[in-house]
Enzyme design. Structure first.
Site, PDB file in Angstrom:
ATOM      1  N   LYS A  13       1.197  -1.819  -0.097  1.00 33.55           N
ATOM      2  CA  LYS A  13      -0.077  -0.071  -0.306  1.00 33.55           C
ATOM      3  C   LYS A  13       0.793   0.844  -0.025  1.00 33.55           C
ATOM      4  CE  LYS A  13      -2.017   1.467   3.738  1.00 33.55           C
ATOM      5  NZ  LYS A  13      -3.146   2.042   4.653  1.00 33.55           N
TER       6      LYS A  13
ATOM      7  N   ASP B 278      -6.271   0.591   0.691  1.00 34.47           N
ATOM      8  CA  ASP B 278      -6.573   0.848   2.150  1.00 34.47           C
ATOM      9  C   ASP B 278      -8.197   0.410   2.307  1.00 34.47           C
ATOM     10  OD1 ASP B 278      -7.996   2.979   0.514  1.00 34.47           O
ATOM     11  OD2 ASP B 278      -7.715   4.188   2.466  1.00 34.47           O
TER      12      ASP B 278
END
Length: 219
Positions: A121, A140
């Site tokens: 991420k 996310d």
């Protein structure tokens, strides 16, 4: 799954609603964004933005962070949670960037993932926001949840699976900003515990709305 036309409609609707589509973390230097994302783990961006000005004023360069006492860094970031691990990662990553990458945040997924505390991420966010690599997806919690509700993914909660599914359907030039816009939408409208479906511009293409909120058509 959605058609290309439906995906494009969702992308365009979010773009119109949130034209800027930028990261909500404040930063001036590339490495500041990297460490701000690390601090944002299990913490709000708003809290991180309150902490980082003092942190980066005390340690104004990568060299200063690399030479910092970890316990002192902990004091500056204590309120972000998991502060011991975060402080250690920031100091060790600073040392590694200086020692192995000439003081520059690396620009490939492979090299970014070598840095302490950096996962996919974070790496994707850096590739998209700093290096402007097309096709990156920052999976996310908002992205995972909302794309599942919309039907852009199969509802998986696994970040890597969601990333790979979205890479296949999103226009590469739109994917990075699309993920930022989902964060904004998740905070303002598609709130996890109280989604404002009646106010959502994505209703026409949302599987959750169609199945759970919309009134059935009358004969």
């Amino acid at each position: 799954m959605k058609s290309q036309q439906e995906v494009r409609a969702i992308v365009d609707a979010l773009k119109e609603l949130y034209p800027d589509g930028i990261c909500s973390l404040d930063y001036e230097k590339d490495y500041e964004l990297l460490f701000s994302v690390r601090l944002a783990a299990q913490c709000t961006d708003e809290r991180v933005n309150k902490v980082t000005p003092a942190l980066f004023a005390r340690f104004p360069t990568l060299e200063a962070l690399a030479n910092a006492d970890i316990s002192e860094v902990e004091q500056y970031i204590h309120s972000t949670g998991f502060f011991r691990a975060k402080a250690r990662d920031i100091v060790l990553a600073s040392q590694m960037i200086l020692a192995e990458y000439g003081g520059k945040v690396p620009g490939t997924m492979e090299d970014l993932l070598k840095l302490p505390g950096v996962g996919r991420k974070t790496a994707n966010l850096m590739l998209g926001d700093v290096f402007h690599v097309p096709g990156v997806v920052v999976a996310d919690t908002h992205c995972i949840r909302i794309t599942g509700l919309l039907g852009l993914t199969d509802g998986s909660k696994d970040p890597t699976k969601v990333e790979m599914q979205l890479r296949k359907v999103l226009p590469p030039e739109e994917s990075n900003d699309f993920c930022h816009r989902l964060v904004l939408h998740g905070r303002a409208v598609c709130i996890a515990r109280r989604p404002q479906c009646g106010e959502c511009v994505l209703r026409p293409w949302c599987d959750y709305f169609t199945k759970n909120v919309a009134e059935p058509a009358k004969d």
